[in-house]
Write a protein that holds these residues in place. Structure first.
Motif, PDB file in Angstrom:
ATOM      1  N   ALA A 284     -10.652  14.183  45.646  1.00  0.00           N
ATOM      2  CA  ALA A 284     -12.038  14.121  45.172  1.00  0.00           C
ATOM      3  C   ALA A 284     -12.591  15.526  44.939  1.00  0.00           C
ATOM      4  CB  ALA A 284     -12.908  13.373  46.183  1.00  0.00           C
ATOM      5  N   ILE A 285     -12.317  16.421  45.887  1.00  0.00           N
ATOM      6  CA  ILE A 285     -12.771  17.810  45.736  1.00  0.00           C
ATOM      7  C   ILE A 285     -12.179  18.424  44.465  1.00  0.00           C
ATOM      8  CG2 ILE A 285     -12.376  20.134  46.668  1.00  0.00           C
ATOM      9  CD1 ILE A 285     -14.630  18.924  48.082  1.00  0.00           C
ATOM     10  N   LYS A 286     -10.882  18.154  44.242  1.00  0.00           N
ATOM     11  CA  LYS A 286     -10.219  18.709  43.061  1.00  0.00           C
ATOM     12  C   LYS A 286     -10.844  18.172  41.773  1.00  0.00           C
ATOM     13  CE  LYS A 286      -5.917  20.412  41.452  1.00  0.00           C
ATOM     14  NZ  LYS A 286      -6.177  20.065  40.029  1.00  0.00           N
ATOM     15  N   MET A 287     -11.111  16.836  41.767  1.00  0.00           N
ATOM     16  CA  MET A 287     -11.746  16.227  40.588  1.00  0.00           C
ATOM     17  C   MET A 287     -13.095  16.872  40.296  1.00  0.00           C
ATOM     18  SD  MET A 287     -11.185  12.118  40.924  1.00  0.00           S
ATOM     19  CE  MET A 287     -12.519  11.863  39.751  1.00  0.00           C
ATOM     20  N   LEU A 288     -13.861  17.074  41.363  1.00  0.00           N
ATOM     21  CA  LEU A 288     -15.203  17.641  41.198  1.00  0.00           C
ATOM     22  C   LEU A 288     -15.128  19.092  40.723  1.00  0.00           C
ATOM     23  CD1 LEU A 288     -16.746  16.084  44.428  1.00  0.00           C
ATOM     24  CD2 LEU A 288     -17.381  15.507  42.079  1.00  0.00           C
ATOM     25  N   GLN A 289     -14.158  19.822  41.288  1.00  0.00           N
ATOM     26  CA  GLN A 289     -13.988  21.225  40.876  1.00  0.00           C
ATOM     27  C   GLN A 289     -13.562  21.292  39.413  1.00  0.00           C
ATOM     28  OE1 GLN A 289     -11.171  22.466  43.848  1.00  0.00           O
ATOM     29  NE2 GLN A 289     -12.750  23.391  45.165  1.00  0.00           N
ATOM     30  N   ASP A 290     -12.592  20.428  39.042  1.00  0.00           N
ATOM     31  CA  ASP A 290     -12.075  20.434  37.675  1.00  0.00           C
ATOM     32  C   ASP A 290     -13.146  20.057  36.658  1.00  0.00           C
ATOM     33  OD1 ASP A 290      -9.690  21.191  38.697  1.00  0.00           O
ATOM     34  OD2 ASP A 290      -8.682  19.249  38.473  1.00  0.00           O
ATOM     35  N   SER A 291     -14.115  19.247  37.085  1.00  0.00           N
ATOM     36  CA  SER A 291     -15.170  18.827  36.155  1.00  0.00           C
ATOM     37  C   SER A 291     -16.043  20.007  35.760  1.00  0.00           C
ATOM     38  CB  SER A 291     -16.038  17.747  36.793  1.00  0.00           C
ATOM     39  OG  SER A 291     -16.936  18.331  37.721  1.00  0.00           O
ATOM     40  N   GLY A 292     -16.060  21.031  36.614  1.00  0.00           N
ATOM     41  CA  GLY A 292     -16.870  22.214  36.315  1.00  0.00           C
ATOM     42  C   GLY A 292     -18.372  21.981  36.413  1.00  0.00           C
ATOM     43  N   LYS A 293     -18.762  20.819  36.968  1.00  0.00           N
ATOM     44  CA  LYS A 293     -20.191  20.471  36.976  1.00  0.00           C
ATOM     45  C   LYS A 293     -20.861  20.757  38.311  1.00  0.00           C
ATOM     46  CE  LYS A 293     -19.870  16.822  33.497  1.00  0.00           C
ATOM     47  NZ  LYS A 293     -19.693  15.382  33.308  1.00  0.00           N
ATOM     48  N   PHE A 294     -20.073  21.227  39.276  1.00  0.00           N
ATOM     49  CA  PHE A 294     -20.652  21.331  40.612  1.00  0.00           C
ATOM     50  C   PHE A 294     -20.548  22.749  41.189  1.00  0.00           C
ATOM     51  CE2 PHE A 294     -19.500  16.964  39.830  1.00  0.00           C
ATOM     52  CZ  PHE A 294     -20.658  16.306  40.161  1.00  0.00           C
ATOM     53  N   ASP A 302     -19.687  18.204  52.604  1.00  0.00           N
ATOM     54  CA  ASP A 302     -19.924  16.781  52.418  1.00  0.00           C
ATOM     55  C   ASP A 302     -20.467  16.572  51.005  1.00  0.00           C
ATOM     56  OD1 ASP A 302     -19.891  14.162  53.040  1.00  0.00           O
ATOM     57  OD2 ASP A 302     -21.360  14.264  54.654  1.00  0.00           O
ATOM     58  N   PHE A 303     -20.286  15.345  50.479  1.00  0.00           N
ATOM     59  CA  PHE A 303     -20.770  15.080  49.128  1.00  0.00           C
ATOM     60  C   PHE A 303     -22.235  14.688  49.149  1.00  0.00           C
ATOM     61  CE2 PHE A 303     -16.175  13.627  48.476  1.00  0.00           C
ATOM     62  CZ  PHE A 303     -15.780  14.900  48.107  1.00  0.00           C
ATOM     63  N   GLY A 304     -22.980  15.183  48.185  1.00  0.00           N
ATOM     64  CA  GLY A 304     -24.341  14.725  47.966  1.00  0.00           C
ATOM     65  C   GLY A 304     -24.323  13.605  46.940  1.00  0.00           C
ATOM     66  N   SER A 305     -25.496  13.096  46.600  1.00  0.00           N
ATOM     67  CA  SER A 305     -25.490  11.974  45.665  1.00  0.00           C
ATOM     68  C   SER A 305     -24.982  12.318  44.269  1.00  0.00           C
ATOM     69  CB  SER A 305     -26.850  11.287  45.610  1.00  0.00           C
ATOM     70  OG  SER A 305     -27.878  12.146  45.939  1.00  0.00           O
ATOM     71  N   PRO A 306     -25.215  13.523  43.734  1.00  0.00           N
ATOM     72  CA  PRO A 306     -24.645  13.800  42.405  1.00  0.00           C
ATOM     73  C   PRO A 306     -23.118  13.728  42.418  1.00  0.00           C
ATOM     74  CG  PRO A 306     -26.267  15.470  43.008  1.00  0.00           C
ATOM     75  CD  PRO A 306     -26.027  14.647  44.228  1.00  0.00           C
ATOM     76  N   GLU A 307     -22.489  14.224  43.498  1.00  0.00           N
ATOM     77  CA  GLU A 307     -21.029  14.182  43.601  1.00  0.00           C
ATOM     78  C   GLU A 307     -20.531  12.735  43.715  1.00  0.00           C
ATOM     79  OE1 GLU A 307     -22.933  16.166  45.472  1.00  0.00           O
ATOM     80  OE2 GLU A 307     -22.327  18.219  44.999  1.00  0.00           O
ATOM     81  N   GLU A 308     -21.199  11.954  44.566  1.00  0.00           N
ATOM     82  CA  GLU A 308     -20.806  10.553  44.718  1.00  0.00           C
ATOM     83  C   GLU A 308     -20.919   9.810  43.399  1.00  0.00           C
ATOM     84  OE1 GLU A 308     -23.164   8.794  47.787  1.00  0.00           O
ATOM     85  OE2 GLU A 308     -22.033   9.741  49.413  1.00  0.00           O
ATOM     86  N   THR A 309     -22.011  10.069  42.689  1.00  0.00           N
ATOM     87  CA  THR A 309     -22.228   9.393  41.411  1.00  0.00           C
ATOM     88  C   THR A 309     -21.130   9.759  40.420  1.00  0.00           C
ATOM     89  OG1 THR A 309     -24.599   9.391  41.791  1.00  0.00           O
ATOM     90  CG2 THR A 309     -23.866   9.077  39.519  1.00  0.00           C
ATOM     91  N   TYR A 310     -20.753  11.030  40.384  1.00  0.00           N
ATOM     92  CA  TYR A 310     -19.716  11.466  39.456  1.00  0.00           C
ATOM     93  C   TYR A 310     -18.392  10.750  39.740  1.00  0.00           C
ATOM     94  CZ  TYR A 310     -16.347  14.372  36.979  1.00  0.00           C
ATOM     95  OH  TYR A 310     -15.329  14.792  36.153  1.00  0.00           O
ATOM     96  N   LEU A 311     -18.018  10.684  41.024  1.00  0.00           N
ATOM     97  CA  LEU A 311     -16.749  10.061  41.396  1.00  0.00           C
ATOM     98  C   LEU A 311     -16.739   8.577  41.026  1.00  0.00           C
ATOM     99  CD1 LEU A 311     -16.287  11.754  44.892  1.00  0.00           C
ATOM    100  CD2 LEU A 311     -14.930  12.207  42.833  1.00  0.00           C
TER     101      LEU A 311
END
Length: 433
Positions: A284-294, A302-311
RNA sequence: UGCUCAGUAGUUCAGUGGUAGAAUAAUUGACUGUUAAUCAAGAGGUCGCAGGUUCGAACCCUGCCUGAGCAGCCA
């Protein structure tokens, strides 16, 4: 003549019946009046024709006020012009309770005004539909766990110490001692699992956090199953079967309510297909990092709501995120067998931006490890002696989870805000009515 | 708790320095199939509270109160 409910009108076509109703709205002309009626089971329309009922009854019908209660007698007709499919041609009205200047009109209102009148707002169609779906999810919960060999073990609401010690608790007095309102029944369910194998609790939970978002309530209802002789993988299977069962129950029994809410059943049908996708926290961390949006998101947060929503948006399905860092999870979770930095746990993130609806884990069984974790968390060891006893006398692998009822309702009904998913929401700064 | 926005008729809102407005609800009347019905009439106000600036404040300034959205925290 039978006394019936509106929902059963289809079984009484062309029969004369009697129904106890409230008036939600009316329209009339010189010769015909349409009374919008509700009885708590459904909404439909009564038709009063002056030339049929006579001057006096017609006048009485025209003078009925919003939310006035009365009995109607009349004949049920099937009619395509009615949204409900049926209506009643009224031949008699017997007034029961008057109503004057009902505050909630058929026009739009603001949230604050509606919340101040929550006791009346519950009568409106949308709230009716949400409460019926809530009821169906409660019913399905009992059915699911009973069918699967669970028994309900009620956890206490008044506790002498903080079960997790992490969030703010409501403080109260227990005679001359301090006490707190429960923020989780989990530790007690672990005792239940060691006694009866598979157990669940279903009760209110209190969090004194100053949370003010669309997904938080101060008081909410949680379902917390706990299973002995069970590892995390089997627990995940139960979790997804349970969630799919809730969705299926609503699809099977709440089509009318979904229609009132404009919730597309086809969207919900996707959520009955198992299994749900699973990813690790690392992935999940890798996906979020790769998205470049965070930004500079780093492993360990820990994930906040924007991260949870993205996943969840990525999968368009409920998704399990597994094995979070130990540092951001509670003391009782089982440490990973080969890694020191994560624990055996999973959160289930609902799709469509609704966030976490389940948090669960396999539980630590080693009393030594638990004692250390309790100390590390700054908790009072003496308060947890009973909990450690569960590890001293025939401890077994066990796992459990907690599902937030209102979050699940908000997701399944497709509502914007959690506050309408419970009859009388307790929000930051709101405890009336 | 932080940031942002809002508070004017029962309700939803417009009005940004010069006599307080609209829609809707409620009331009265008209209308035979309405779905937030339509048409007509009269009525409806402590402009959140307190102080200040000004000849004059709903409007500008200060403080407070209340609510909403987002964030943190979590289910």
């Amino acid at each position: 003549m039978d006394t019936i409910n509106i929902i059963d009108a289809k079984n009484h076509v062309d029969q004369e019946v009697k129904i106890g109703v409230w008036l939600t709205n009316k329209r009339s002309s010189g010769k015909i009046a349409f009374l919008q009626l509700r009885d708590g089971t459904a909404y439909f329309q009564g038709v009063v024709v002056k030339s049929v009922v006579g001057e006096e009854l017609f006048k009485m019908a025209k003078e009925l006020r919003q939310e006035e209660s009365f009995y109607v007698t009349g004949t049920i007709h099937e009619d395509a012009r009615s949204h409900f499919g049926y209506e009643i041609e009224i031949s008699g009205i017997e007034k029961v309770g008057a109503s004057e200047d009902y505050p909630i009109t058929p026009k739009e209102h603001g949230v604050d005004f509606l919340m101040d009148h929550r006791h009346l707002w519950l009568r409106s169609k949308k709230q009716f539909a949400i409460m019926k779906i809530r009821n169906e999810m409660i019913r399905a919960t009992y059915e699911f766990f009973n069918r699967n060999g669970f028994i309900k073990i009620d956890a206490p609401i008044l506790t002498g110490s903080a079960p997790e010690g992490t969030t703010e608790l409501f403080h109260t007095k227990y005679f001359d001692r301090d006490a707190y309102l429960s923020q989780s029944g989990q530790l007690y369910e672990e005792a239940g699992a060691m006694a009866y194998g598979k157990v669940f609790s279903f009760g209110p939970t209190f969090r004194a956090e100053k949370s003010k978002t669309r997904r938080h309530l101060i008081e909410f209802w949680m379902i917390e199953p706990e299973m002995a002789f069970m590892h995390q993988e089997q627990s995940l299977e139960i979790q997804e079967r349970y969630v799919a069962f809730l969705v299926q129950g609503v699809l099977d029994n709440c089509q009318y309510e979904l229609k009132l809410l404009n919730r597309d059943p086809k969207v919900l049908e996707k959520y009955t297909k198992l299994p749900y996708p699973r990813i690790s926290y690392d992935e999940a961390i890798k996906m979020l990092q790769d998205s470049g949006k965070f930004g500079d998101l780093e492993w360990g947060v820990d994930f906040g709501s924007p991260e949870e929503t993205y996943l969840a948006e990525h999968f368009q399905l409920p998704v399990f995120v597994m094995n979070y860092p130990k540092a951001i999870k509670p003391f009782y979770m089982k440490p990973h067998p080969t890694r020191d930095d994560v624990v055996i746990c999973a959160d289930l993130l609902a799709p469509e931006g609704y966030g976490e609806i389940i948090g669960g884990s396999e539980r630590a069984v080693d009393p030594q490890y638990l004692t250390e974790q309790i100390k590390k968390a700054g908790l009072n060891e003496a308060d947890y002696e009973w909990y450690l006893d569960l590890r001293r006398y025939g401890s077994v692998p066990h796992a459990g989870f907690g599902l937030g009822l209102e979050r699940a309702i908000t997701w399944i009904t497709g509502e914007e805000h959690i506050r309408e998913s419970i009859p009388f929401p307790r929000l930051l700064n709101r405890i009336y009515p």
